[in-house]
Design a protein around this motif. Structure first.
Motif, short mmCIF file in Angstrom:
data_model
loop_
_atom_site.label_atom_id
_atom_site.label_comp_id
_atom_site.label_asym_id
_atom_site.label_seq_id
_atom_site.Cartn_x
_atom_site.Cartn_y
_atom_site.Cartn_z
N LYS A 25 0.82 -1.22 0.00
CA LYS A 25 0.00 0.00 0.00
C LYS A 25 0.86 1.26 0.00
O LYS A 25 0.67 2.17 -0.82
CB LYS A 25 -0.91 0.00 1.22
CG LYS A 25 -1.73 1.25 1.37
CD LYS A 25 -2.58 1.25 2.62
CE LYS A 25 -3.35 2.55 2.70
NZ LYS A 25 -4.17 2.65 3.88
N TYR A 26 1.81 1.33 0.92
CA TYR A 26 2.59 2.55 1.06
C TYR A 26 3.65 2.71 -0.02
O TYR A 26 4.06 3.82 -0.33
CB TYR A 26 3.18 2.65 2.46
CG TYR A 26 2.09 2.72 3.51
CD1 TYR A 26 1.07 3.66 3.40
CD2 TYR A 26 2.04 1.84 4.57
CE1 TYR A 26 0.04 3.73 4.32
CE2 TYR A 26 1.01 1.90 5.51
CZ TYR A 26 0.02 2.85 5.37
OH TYR A 26 -1.00 2.91 6.29
N SER A 27 4.06 1.61 -0.64
CA SER A 27 4.93 1.71 -1.80
C SER A 27 4.14 2.33 -2.96
O SER A 27 4.62 3.25 -3.63
CB SER A 27 5.45 0.33 -2.20
OG SER A 27 6.34 0.42 -3.29
N ASN A 28 2.91 1.85 -3.17
CA ASN A 28 2.06 2.41 -4.22
C ASN A 28 1.81 3.90 -4.00
O ASN A 28 1.75 4.68 -4.95
CB ASN A 28 0.73 1.67 -4.28
CG ASN A 28 0.86 0.30 -4.91
OD1 ASN A 28 1.82 0.00 -5.62
ND2 ASN A 28 -0.11 -0.56 -4.65
N GLU A 29 1.65 4.29 -2.74
CA GLU A 29 1.39 5.70 -2.40
C GLU A 29 2.67 6.53 -2.33
O GLU A 29 2.61 7.74 -2.16
CB GLU A 29 0.66 5.79 -1.06
CG GLU A 29 -0.72 5.20 -1.09
CD GLU A 29 -1.40 5.18 0.28
OE1 GLU A 29 -0.81 5.68 1.27
OE2 GLU A 29 -2.53 4.65 0.36
N GLN A 30 3.83 5.86 -2.42
CA GLN A 30 5.14 6.51 -2.27
C GLN A 30 5.22 7.27 -0.95
O GLN A 30 5.75 8.37 -0.87
CB GLN A 30 5.42 7.42 -3.47
CG GLN A 30 5.43 6.65 -4.77
CD GLN A 30 5.66 7.55 -5.95
OE1 GLN A 30 6.64 8.30 -5.98
NE2 GLN A 30 4.77 7.48 -6.93
N ASN A 31 4.72 6.65 0.10
CA ASN A 31 4.68 7.25 1.43
C ASN A 31 5.82 6.68 2.26
O ASN A 31 5.69 5.64 2.90
CB ASN A 31 3.32 6.96 2.08
CG ASN A 31 3.16 7.61 3.44
OD1 ASN A 31 4.12 7.89 4.14
ND2 ASN A 31 1.92 7.82 3.81
N TYR A 32 6.95 7.38 2.27
CA TYR A 32 8.16 6.90 2.93
C TYR A 32 7.95 6.65 4.42
O TYR A 32 8.35 5.62 4.95
CB TYR A 32 9.31 7.91 2.73
CG TYR A 32 10.53 7.58 3.55
CD1 TYR A 32 11.45 6.64 3.10
CD2 TYR A 32 10.76 8.19 4.78
CE1 TYR A 32 12.57 6.32 3.85
CE2 TYR A 32 11.88 7.87 5.53
CZ TYR A 32 12.78 6.94 5.06
OH TYR A 32 13.88 6.63 5.80
N GLY A 33 7.34 7.58 5.12
CA GLY A 33 7.15 7.46 6.56
C GLY A 33 6.35 6.22 6.94
O GLY A 33 6.73 5.46 7.82
N ALA A 34 5.24 6.01 6.26
CA ALA A 34 4.41 4.84 6.54
C ALA A 34 5.09 3.56 6.06
O ALA A 34 5.01 2.53 6.72
CB ALA A 34 3.04 5.01 5.89
#
Length: 117
Positions: A25-34
């Protein structure tokens, strides 16, 4: 000290599956923190935000991962367990091998490795 390899397969998978789903999920969103929130300290040291940001930007594989994955098996070794997944992509044909390495750090289960081949 607790060793994760002493847990049953079911106990390990109850921890691993949500962690893998979060990584997708967070890779797809490019959300480093999460994306890095469950990383062990050593893993965080090698995954600084700037380099991860570049990887997210450059790699088509880090975006559009399919949310459905297939558990393949696990390997216990030392103080870590490696959980293997068959991972698909929504825009690229084929399948990838996902590898999630879990172990304990300060009495909490953490990610010591996460890769897609």
């Amino acid at each position: 000290m607790t060793n994760i390899i002493e847990k049953t397969d079911e106990e390990i998978l109850a921890l691993a599956h949500p962690m893998w789903a979060d990584l997708v999920k967070y890779s797809n969103e490019q959300n480093y923190g999460a994306f890095t929130r469950n990383f062990a300290t050593a893993m965080l040291m090698g995954a600084n935000e700037i380099e991860m940001g570049k990887q997210f930007a450059r790699s088509e594989l880090t975006k559009n991962l399919a949310e459905d994955y297939e558990y393949l098996g696990m390997i216990r070794r030392g103080e870590h367990v490696t959980v293997l997944y068959k991972q698909r992509h929504t825009k690229k044909e084929g399948e990838w091998l996902g590898r999630l390495v879990l172990g304990y750090e300060k009495d909490k289960v953490k990610i010591f490795g996460a890769t897609l081949f």
